[in-house]
Design an enzyme around this catalytic site. Sequence first.
Site, PDB file in Angstrom:
ATOM      1  N   TYR A  52     146.581  35.353  -1.790  1.00 49.85           N
ATOM      2  CA  TYR A  52     146.636  35.191  -0.449  1.00 49.85           C
ATOM      3  C   TYR A  52     147.872  36.155  -0.190  1.00 49.85           C
ATOM      4  CZ  TYR A  52     144.183  31.633   2.201  1.00 49.85           C
ATOM      5  OH  TYR A  52     143.119  30.857   2.809  1.00 49.85           O
TER       6      TYR A  52
ATOM      7  N   ARG B 191     148.643  48.548   5.492  1.00 50.79           N
ATOM      8  CA  ARG B 191     147.685  49.196   6.335  1.00 50.79           C
ATOM      9  C   ARG B 191     148.075  48.928   7.780  1.00 50.79           C
ATOM     10  NH1 ARG B 191     141.588  49.209   8.108  1.00 50.79           N
ATOM     11  NH2 ARG B 191     142.021  50.367   9.820  1.00 50.79           N
TER      12      ARG B 191
ATOM     13  N   ASP C  73     149.006  52.195  10.423  1.00 55.13           N
ATOM     14  CA  ASP C  73     148.660  52.157  11.970  1.00 55.13           C
ATOM     15  C   ASP C  73     150.037  52.390  12.822  1.00 55.13           C
ATOM     16  OD1 ASP C  73     145.964  50.007  11.463  1.00 55.13           O
ATOM     17  OD2 ASP C  73     145.920  51.966  11.562  1.00 55.13           O
TER      18      ASP C  73
ATOM     19  N   MET D 295     150.954  55.264  15.469  1.00 50.74           N
ATOM     20  CA  MET D 295     151.132  54.948  17.187  1.00 50.74           C
ATOM     21  C   MET D 295     152.561  55.534  17.544  1.00 50.74           C
ATOM     22  SD  MET D 295     149.868  51.283  16.927  1.00 50.74           S
ATOM     23  CE  MET D 295     150.565  50.614  18.466  1.00 50.74           C
TER      24      MET D 295
ATOM     25  N   PHE E 299     145.518  50.992  18.005  1.00 49.90           N
ATOM     26  CA  PHE E 299     146.631  49.858  18.382  1.00 49.90           C
ATOM     27  C   PHE E 299     145.464  48.507  18.279  1.00 49.90           C
ATOM     28  CE2 PHE E 299     145.055  49.202  22.308  1.00 49.90           C
ATOM     29  CZ  PHE E 299     144.751  50.442  23.232  1.00 49.90           C
TER      30      PHE E 299
ATOM     31  N   ASN F   7     150.448  27.560   0.503  1.00 48.18           N
ATOM     32  CA  ASN F   7     149.666  27.177  -0.937  1.00 48.18           C
ATOM     33  C   ASN F   7     150.481  27.024  -2.001  1.00 48.18           C
ATOM     34  OD1 ASN F   7     146.795  26.904  -0.867  1.00 48.18           O
ATOM     35  ND2 ASN F   7     146.683  28.426   0.549  1.00 48.18           N
TER      36      ASN F   7
ATOM     37  N   ASP G 251     147.800  19.198  -6.828  1.00 46.23           N
ATOM     38  CA  ASP G 251     147.167  20.373  -6.027  1.00 46.23           C
ATOM     39  C   ASP G 251     147.019  19.798  -4.598  1.00 46.23           C
ATOM     40  OD1 ASP G 251     145.708  22.593  -5.501  1.00 46.23           O
ATOM     41  OD2 ASP G 251     144.929  22.568  -7.408  1.00 46.23           O
TER      42      ASP G 251
ATOM     43  N   ASN H 124     139.932  25.148  -0.706  1.00 42.19           N
ATOM     44  CA  ASN H 124     141.091  26.095  -0.553  1.00 42.19           C
ATOM     45  C   ASN H 124     140.596  27.242  -0.853  1.00 42.19           C
ATOM     46  OD1 ASN H 124     143.658  26.462  -0.194  1.00 42.19           O
ATOM     47  ND2 ASN H 124     144.604  26.023  -1.975  1.00 42.19           N
TER      48      ASN H 124
ATOM     49  N   SER I  90     138.397  28.898   1.528  1.00 45.28           N
ATOM     50  CA  SER I  90     139.273  29.538   2.705  1.00 45.28           C
ATOM     51  C   SER I  90     139.778  30.925   2.384  1.00 45.28           C
ATOM     52  CB  SER I  90     140.382  28.571   3.009  1.00 45.28           C
ATOM     53  OG  SER I  90     139.964  27.245   3.415  1.00 45.28           O
TER      54      SER I  90
ATOM     55  N   THR J 236     138.756  34.397   4.167  1.00 50.70           N
ATOM     56  CA  THR J 236     139.791  35.137   4.803  1.00 50.70           C
ATOM     57  C   THR J 236     139.467  36.738   4.332  1.00 50.70           C
ATOM     58  OG1 THR J 236     141.267  33.506   4.989  1.00 50.70           O
ATOM     59  CG2 THR J 236     142.247  35.672   5.190  1.00 50.70           C
TER      60      THR J 236
ATOM     61  N   THR K  43     140.708  29.825   7.882  1.00 47.44           N
ATOM     62  CA  THR K  43     141.920  29.207   8.425  1.00 47.44           C
ATOM     63  C   THR K  43     141.953  27.929   8.693  1.00 47.44           C
ATOM     64  OG1 THR K  43     142.685  31.492   8.949  1.00 47.44           O
ATOM     65  CG2 THR K  43     144.076  29.822   9.618  1.00 47.44           C
TER      66      THR K  43
ATOM     67  N   THR L 174     141.774  25.706   5.816  1.00 46.35           N
ATOM     68  CA  THR L 174     143.390  25.518   5.236  1.00 46.35           C
ATOM     69  C   THR L 174     144.067  24.418   6.118  1.00 46.35           C
ATOM     70  OG1 THR L 174     143.218  27.881   4.554  1.00 46.35           O
ATOM     71  CG2 THR L 174     145.322  26.579   4.795  1.00 46.35           C
TER      72      THR L 174
ATOM     73  N   THR M 285     146.816  17.099   2.773  1.00 46.31           N
ATOM     74  CA  THR M 285     147.648  16.799   1.803  1.00 46.31           C
ATOM     75  C   THR M 285     149.164  16.519   2.123  1.00 46.31           C
ATOM     76  OG1 THR M 285     146.669  19.021   0.784  1.00 46.31           O
ATOM     77  CG2 THR M 285     148.968  18.570  -0.097  1.00 46.31           C
TER      78      THR M 285
ATOM     79  N   HIS N 146     148.940  31.611  22.014  1.00 50.58           N
ATOM     80  CA  HIS N 146     150.170  31.173  22.075  1.00 50.58           C
ATOM     81  C   HIS N 146     150.533  30.139  20.633  1.00 50.58           C
ATOM     82  CE1 HIS N 146     154.243  31.106  22.999  1.00 50.58           C
ATOM     83  NE2 HIS N 146     154.479  29.962  22.690  1.00 50.58           N
TER      84      HIS N 146
ATOM     85  N   GLU O  14     149.160  30.011  18.216  1.00 48.39           N
ATOM     86  CA  GLU O  14     148.915  30.889  16.842  1.00 48.39           C
ATOM     87  C   GLU O  14     150.335  31.360  16.381  1.00 48.39           C
ATOM     88  OE1 GLU O  14     147.091  32.084  14.375  1.00 48.39           O
ATOM     89  OE2 GLU O  14     148.105  33.949  14.047  1.00 48.39           O
TER      90      GLU O  14
ATOM     91  N   TYR P 232     153.177  30.256  16.857  1.00 47.46           N
ATOM     92  CA  TYR P 232     153.863  29.043  16.332  1.00 47.46           C
ATOM     93  C   TYR P 232     153.520  28.593  14.953  1.00 47.46           C
ATOM     94  CZ  TYR P 232     156.738  29.021  20.416  1.00 47.46           C
ATOM     95  OH  TYR P 232     157.650  29.070  21.509  1.00 47.46           O
TER      96      TYR P 232
ATOM     97  N   SER Q 172     165.093  26.951   6.216  1.00 46.56           N
ATOM     98  CA  SER Q 172     165.646  25.916   5.920  1.00 46.56           C
ATOM     99  C   SER Q 172     165.940  25.552   4.326  1.00 46.56           C
ATOM    100  CB  SER Q 172     164.697  24.695   6.718  1.00 46.56           C
ATOM    101  OG  SER Q 172     164.725  24.453   7.847  1.00 46.56           O
TER     102      SER Q 172
ATOM    103  N   SER R  83     166.832  15.649  13.052  1.00 49.89           N
ATOM    104  CA  SER R  83     166.928  16.404  14.298  1.00 49.89           C
ATOM    105  C   SER R  83     166.067  17.776  14.092  1.00 49.89           C
ATOM    106  CB  SER R  83     168.106  16.927  14.986  1.00 49.89           C
ATOM    107  OG  SER R  83     168.894  17.834  13.960  1.00 49.89           O
TER     108      SER R  83
ATOM    109  N   THR S  22     163.826  25.511  19.157  1.00 44.94           N
ATOM    110  CA  THR S  22     164.460  26.764  18.233  1.00 44.94           C
ATOM    111  C   THR S  22     166.001  26.383  18.098  1.00 44.94           C
ATOM    112  OG1 THR S  22     162.395  27.629  18.814  1.00 44.94           O
ATOM    113  CG2 THR S  22     163.995  28.952  17.719  1.00 44.94           C
TER     114      THR S  22
ATOM    115  N   LYS T 134     167.260  23.947  15.966  1.00 46.92           N
ATOM    116  CA  LYS T 134     167.124  24.594  14.634  1.00 46.92           C
ATOM    117  C   LYS T 134     168.043  25.649  14.038  1.00 46.92           C
ATOM    118  CE  LYS T 134     162.100  23.630  13.703  1.00 46.92           C
ATOM    119  NZ  LYS T 134     162.096  23.413  12.103  1.00 46.92           N
TER     120      LYS T 134
ATOM    121  N   HIS U  42     159.850  42.628  22.642  1.00 46.81           N
ATOM    122  CA  HIS U  42     160.078  41.295  22.435  1.00 46.81           C
ATOM    123  C   HIS U  42     159.333  40.636  21.179  1.00 46.81           C
ATOM    124  CE1 HIS U  42     159.817  36.861  22.998  1.00 46.81           C
ATOM    125  NE2 HIS U  42     158.732  36.913  23.178  1.00 46.81           N
ATOM    126  N   PHE U  43     158.021  40.839  21.445  1.00 47.89           N
ATOM    127  CA  PHE U  43     157.160  40.062  20.370  1.00 47.89           C
ATOM    128  C   PHE U  43     157.158  40.697  19.032  1.00 47.89           C
ATOM    129  CE2 PHE U  43     153.719  43.016  20.093  1.00 47.89           C
ATOM    130  CZ  PHE U  43     152.999  43.344  21.176  1.00 47.89           C
ATOM    131  N   HIS U  44     157.406  41.896  19.011  1.00 45.31           N
ATOM    132  CA  HIS U  44     157.799  42.462  17.542  1.00 45.31           C
ATOM    133  C   HIS U  44     159.204  41.971  17.128  1.00 45.31           C
ATOM    134  CE1 HIS U  44     154.815  45.410  18.299  1.00 45.31           C
ATOM    135  NE2 HIS U  44     154.593  45.209  16.983  1.00 45.31           N
TER     136      HIS U  44
END
Lengths: 670, 229, 137
Positions: free
Chosen positions: A61, A71, A75, A79, A102, A123, A134, A141, A144, A148, A200, A203, A210, A283, A285, A287, A298, A314, A358, A361, A418-420
């Site tokens: 994976y 790849r 791209d 861009m 894009f 995994n 396992d 597994n 899966s 993918t 997925t 998985t 598990t 959304h 996704e 997370y 952690s 906590s 968050t 954390k 923001h999202f990047h």
Amino acid sequence: MFGKLSWSAIPFDQPIPLITSIVLIGTILGVLGLVTWKGWWPYLWKEWFTSVDHKRIGIMYVLLGSLMLVRGFADAIMMRTQQAVAVNAAGYLPAEHYNQIFSAHGTIMIFFAAMPLVIGFMNFVTPLQLGVRDVAFPTLNNVSFWLTASGALLVNISLFVGEFARTGWLPYPPLSEATYSPGVGVDYYLWAVQISGIGTLMTGINFVTTVLKMRCPGMTYLRMPMFCWTVLASSLIIVAVFPILTATLAMLSLDRVFGFHYFTNTAGGNPMMFMNLIWAWGHPEVYILVLPAFGIFSEVFSTFSGKPLFGYRSMVAATLFICVVSMMTWLHHFFTMGSGPAVNTAFGISTSIIAVGTGVKIYNWIFTMYGGRVRFSVPMLWSLGFIFTFVIGGMTGVLLAVPPADFLVHNSMFLVAHFHNVIVGGVVFALFAGLDYWFPKAFGFRLHEGWGKAAFWFALIGFWVTFTPLYILGMQGMTRRLQHVNIEEWKPMLDLSVVGVAILVVGVVCQVIMLVVSILQREKLRDVTGDPWDGRSLEWATPSPPPFFNFAVMPNVEGEEAYWGIKLRAIETQQMSPMPKYEPIEMPVNSPVGFYTAFFASVTGFALIWQIWWLAGLGLVGAFIGFVVFAWRDVHEFHVPVEEVESADRARRASREALMARLAEQGALP
Amino acid sequence: MTDLPATVETIRRVREDPHRLGHRDHGPEGPVKGAGHGDTGPANKRIVVGYGFWIFLLSDIVMFSCFFAAFAVQRNATAGGPAIGQIVEMPRTALETGALLLSSYTCGLSFAATNARNKLWTQVFLLITGLLGLAFVGMELQEFISLAQQGITPQRSGFLTSFFGLVGLHGLHVTIAGLWLATMMAQVQLKGFRREIVHRLICFNLFWHALDIVWIGIFTIVYLMGIGP
Amino acid sequence: MSDLDYDPHSYEAPLDHRDDHAPGDEPGESAGHWVANSNLGLGFSVVLTVAAFVLAGSHLIYGPAIPVALLVLAVAQMGVHLVFFLHVTTGPDNTNNVLALAFGVMVVFLIVVGSIWIMNHLNQNMMPMDQLMRMQP
């Protein structure tokens, strides 16, 4: 006979895809030729492709994800450079092609780079940390993984046979409907994502089962390593939301192929329902991606501060909180679509609230470092870079969570930055930290530290130089996905962004050099004890790499940080625990069913894309036959004889004894 | 060469702080046995398989809920074509419901026979289940064909799309389950009640019952709520 | 605290009656008990189904209340299926199963109710696509 497929599908008239395809196909043929010439196929087939070992599947994976990351990055380079040169000019990429780039960039990065990488870590690490041999369903597994890979294959085929979608990474109707996208691009997207989505989902089911049903003796829920909690939460989200993706893409496929009216703009279709459903998946996704990333941090923070994770309970609460609330915020992706103040307010509030989890954390990680002896190794550098980068990215997210503010910056470069910011700062940095942290466990030698640090600094600086200009441009009104730019004032920022990309490229090169140098110097970097970082969780109790059965005898856990307790006791008493009584172990046999299923899935997908109906039927029949043949198998497990178990464990105990002797010599023991 | 300062630090800290405030263990001391719920090591394979399939079923229900949501949103998007009241035929719906409910019952009986390791009755009840399921799918196909002959097709309107999509998805699931049932009957006949066959029968049972649960939703929300007084 | 850091017992043991159960499975139960459960399940389901069919399209209760009543009957019947056919009960051996079910129900609720709420508001505030398309020159 061949549906819509014809020779015109090959881009003879488009130089960039043509040359790229030739180079790629040449490289692939070269690699295949090398493997054939060296006679590696039997080994690869027996030891890797048909393996049901979670460690091998995890490595495959990660390899897949890394290749697709490159790849996707290519791209991205295209861009950024296009936008910099196409200010009041045409640029070098025609709109038809730029739109595909894009779209491919987003699709590949999310579905075929980030997801496989995160799942790869899940995994490899989870069964080792849980002290078991396992996952719950090892053969599933393997299936899966290959599904993918099948999706990734289809996306890459679109480069030289046909085209890719031009709709962006989420194909909004009505543009994605057959009327306005009559070509095969959207179909490539749909089938690649559907097929890998099934992988997925499996998985997710595998890891929920598990973590909930397969832990070593004594490992209660609150004694699990934090990474395993995040794997559980992420897998729960996968199980909850990937069916939404499957359903929505299926509806769009039905619209395109059979003329249904789910999302059309005539005859009672409702395009807005697509946005609603796809973001109900989309959304959660992110997370799915970020929770295991938090889990990696952690582990790294506690190990490299030499302290237990601060506020374990906590952290667990925050993780489960994020898991549940992540499914209640999706409308913030379309505040501007007109749902009105009541709905917008509700989702704006839920989006702001999820930041609290968050925040908990982040504070816990900082308090983990406080009072500890912090070692600035490569994983720790990535983690510190994450704290800085992700917090800022999260703050811009909270800004976007306020509907009136979002109305101004929705779909601008501010959003893109923001999202990047959160994905690169959160997920990508975590993956590099985890790579450096667990590489010795997987392969038996550490990665070169100097090149690792160089890679980190170039990545951190490169990221900020690339994306800060985009924040500024967003605030100045620049929309996303522009093939050319009409405003001269924006050029300096666009150019600065390209400089950032160049720095990122250097960072990527450093990573590659790090790998090559580490392999060449592997004897010097060898991990002889299995515990190169003074680890605290059970994976560090095994040799590096672990035997295929992980543990000779399943560990008995009596507290948090299972391995730490074992290690302390050994050091204090200056002796190893008594030799256990070895027994033969049952392990699952390898299976080709994953490879065959994915092969037929790829055939079916390709056939459905090009509407070659007889081939699609054949593919489905082939897959069904494969299932039945697999279901008829009589032998599911093989026995590992006691001698093999004992000799592996004796070697492990000997290396640990050698380590203790060396420490005693150095006077490091109390 | 590894450096272990932290381990030594911890030992010193423990000696100075015997109560280890804030770092108490959770859970009982010593190895734990018989407490269930995963504390005693990995669960038995029967439980693992059943639970995993349960999770899969929940994901399938989520997928159905998306189609339900689409139906709810598009129920009035008739684009000048027929509405739900004009396409529902109560007698056929009642027969379909009866067939599927009965098949759920016989499926349960077949599993009782499996638990008693009675091959004959397992097969008999599985066969009846399959025939009832076949009747269900047959009646649904009849319904779709007769609608199509009147020009009532999913391509006509958003409402019809979501109607055919939801009901058709359920019918597709029943068909696939039917294929699975046939395979299971063959396996039980040829291999008897081996461990993995029983595990698969557990999963099949779950699936078949879940399909009836989804049908309860469909006949209520799509058919019964569609007819006015 | 024991001296051992490994577990000395093998885990190939048969099912312990204190263990969890998978849903739809109660290995310790006798066939007679199982059949009795199935009979009860069928009986209740038939009653609830017939009631729903009779109620729909009738004048037995206040008109606008009929959809609600039908939903209640449906949820009740789903409960009957879960308890009598799938043996999902509230016993301690079923906690994982019930929690998973509750999670699934929550997700279904969010999707269905959330979609209806959102789409309803969107449809109120935005011109329907058909009309929009007819405005094109």
